[in-house]
Design an enzyme around this catalytic site. Structure first.
Site, PDB file in Angstrom:
ATOM      1  N   GLU A  19      19.763  -0.556  13.141  1.00 49.30           N
ATOM      2  CA  GLU A  19      21.121  -0.164  12.458  1.00 49.30           C
ATOM      3  C   GLU A  19      21.272   1.162  12.895  1.00 49.30           C
ATOM      4  OE1 GLU A  19      21.894  -2.445   8.775  1.00 49.30           O
ATOM      5  OE2 GLU A  19      19.869  -2.658   8.725  1.00 49.30           O
ATOM      6  N   SER A 151      22.421  -5.774   8.324  1.00 48.75           N
ATOM      7  CA  SER A 151      23.421  -6.412   9.142  1.00 48.75           C
ATOM      8  C   SER A 151      23.169  -7.460   9.905  1.00 48.75           C
ATOM      9  CB  SER A 151      23.558  -4.920  10.203  1.00 48.75           C
ATOM     10  OG  SER A 151      23.850  -3.890   9.402  1.00 48.75           O
ATOM     11  N   TYR A 218      31.021  -5.288  12.191  1.00 45.75           N
ATOM     12  CA  TYR A 218      31.459  -3.939  12.748  1.00 45.75           C
ATOM     13  C   TYR A 218      32.305  -4.082  13.901  1.00 45.75           C
ATOM     14  CZ  TYR A 218      27.174  -3.247  10.014  1.00 45.75           C
ATOM     15  OH  TYR A 218      26.141  -3.143   8.799  1.00 45.75           O
ATOM     16  N   ARG A 257      25.652  -3.439  -3.354  1.00 43.06           N
ATOM     17  CA  ARG A 257      26.815  -4.409  -2.875  1.00 43.06           C
ATOM     18  C   ARG A 257      25.983  -5.750  -2.987  1.00 43.06           C
ATOM     19  NH1 ARG A 257      27.798  -3.949   2.471  1.00 43.06           N
ATOM     20  NH2 ARG A 257      27.199  -6.260   2.789  1.00 43.06           N
ATOM     21  N   ASP A 259      25.809  -9.811  -1.581  1.00 39.24           N
ATOM     22  CA  ASP A 259      26.605 -10.664  -0.701  1.00 39.24           C
ATOM     23  C   ASP A 259      26.355 -12.227  -1.405  1.00 39.24           C
ATOM     24  OD1 ASP A 259      27.325  -8.608   0.998  1.00 39.24           O
ATOM     25  OD2 ASP A 259      25.709  -9.133   2.375  1.00 39.24           O
ATOM     26  N   GLU A 271      21.844 -11.775  -0.868  1.00 40.48           N
ATOM     27  CA  GLU A 271      21.160 -10.442  -0.646  1.00 40.48           C
ATOM     28  C   GLU A 271      21.886  -9.384  -1.180  1.00 40.48           C
ATOM     29  OE1 GLU A 271      21.261  -8.580   3.605  1.00 40.48           O
ATOM     30  OE2 GLU A 271      21.212 -10.836   3.835  1.00 40.48           O
ATOM     31  N   ASN A 273      22.505  -5.140  -0.916  1.00 37.94           N
ATOM     32  CA  ASN A 273      22.343  -3.719  -0.188  1.00 37.94           C
ATOM     33  C   ASN A 273      22.347  -2.629  -0.834  1.00 37.94           C
ATOM     34  OD1 ASN A 273      23.279  -4.915   2.682  1.00 37.94           O
ATOM     35  ND2 ASN A 273      24.580  -5.923   1.072  1.00 37.94           N
ATOM     36  N   GLY A 277      27.230  -0.083   3.789  1.00 48.15           N
ATOM     37  CA  GLY A 277      27.832   0.471   4.762  1.00 48.15           C
ATOM     38  C   GLY A 277      28.807   1.475   4.313  1.00 48.15           C
TER      39      GLY A 277
END
Length: 312
Positions: A19, A151, A218, A257, A259, A271, A273, A277
């Site tokens: 990443e 990602s 992205y 964050r 998901d 999951e 984060n 990002g």
């Protein structure tokens, strides 16, 4: 400027994970915000600059991390910064390590009473026959993903058992452990947490791919992000509550964050984060914007939280 005054910040981005490119893109956006806020910063790439940072740690008020994946988000870098006495935003060593391993974080979600998709972790020592037998048990389509990558790197949706071996090899190519998980089709959402409070829920609508994969994440225009999400008040509150439970269960701080996917009014946690990002298409900055934080204000808030907690 707020009460913290002008800071000298070690901005860390790059690193050695898959990443790296996303990390460097995010750092460019963060640089502009720091300049707008009037802070001074110096850039360090963990791939080569850590010895230099260790020697000069006392010159900086704090570090700001825009590093994703193994070596940046798994507790390694956090342990290094702890050892040189440099405070940083986001999860510490334990929280980073717990959240980075999707199998372990999933077990903790379950213990905390959250719904998760049916699945299992396998190591490189597992025979393909054992993996295939489990795949047949949960049924197709199913998801194969590396246990410690972000990602959606190395992730595949396998619709037919003849494609399982290829997907397993692709995931093992980037990780020593992989997860097989029941594929859930539903509404994808994500819940950001800032200073132990949930942000507005973001709904993700991939336009081309059926999943929110690396390219979709992205490439501007490949997905639509709707915030606040088109959910009932009850589901919105439940999703925010799940996000906060996940954040606290994994021992996180400052921000995160999580998901999730909604299937027939049931929310499943996928999951979390720990360093969300920070590119133009990123989800946490979008949720923060809807909550009233401009991008520079979000960065400032994270710096304030870093300095507030540096002695805790």
């Amino acid at each position: 400027m707020s009460s913290i005054g002008v800071l000298k910040i070690a901005l860390l981005a790059g690193g050695t994970s898959s990443e790296r490119e996303v990390s460097l893109k995010g750092a460019e956006v963060v640089k502009k915000a720091l300049e707008k806020l009037g802070h001074k910063y110096e850039f360090f790439d963990p791939a080569q600059d850590l010895p230099k940072l260790a020697q000069r740690a006392k010159e900086f008020d704090c570090a700001f991390l825009v590093v994703h994946g193994p070596g940046g988000e798994d507790g390694t870098l956090q342990g290094f910064l702890d050892s040189i006495g440099l405070p940083y935003q986001g999860a510490g060593v334990l929280g980073s390590a717990l959240a980075m391993h999707k199998g372990i974080s999933k077990s903790l979600y379950k213990l905390a009473g959250l719904n998760v998709p049916e699945g299992k972790t396998f190591s490189k020592d597992s025979s393909f026959e054992i993996i295939k037998t489990y795949g047949e048990k949960i049924g197709f389509p199913l998801v194969v993903k590396p246990a410690t990558q972000g990602s959606s790197i190395g992730l595949s949706v396998v619709k037919d058992k003849k494609d399982l071996k290829k997907a397993v090899e692709a995931a093992f190519n980037v990780d020593r452990e992989i997860i097989l998980e029941k594929y859930l089709k539903g509404k994808e959402i994500t819940v950001g947490i800032l200073d132990d409070k949930p942000l507005p829920v973001v709904e993700i609508v991939p336009k081309v791919s059926e999943i929110f994969d690396y390219e979709t994440k992205y490439t501007p225009g490949l997905s639509e992000e709707i915030c606040p999400a088109r959910l009932s008040e009850r589901l919105t509150k439940k999703a925010q509550e799940y996000g906060l439970i996940a954040h606290k269960t994994l021992k996180l701080r400052h921000y995160s964050r999580t998901d999730m996917i909604i299937v027939e009014d049931e929310i499943y946690v996928l999951e979390t984060n720990t360093i969300p990002g920070m590119t133009e298409t990123s989800l946490l900055p979008l949720a923060a914007k809807v909550a009233g934080y401009s991008f520079p204000a979000l960065i400032q808030k994270l710096l304030e939280l870093t300095l507030r907690d540096k002695n805790t």
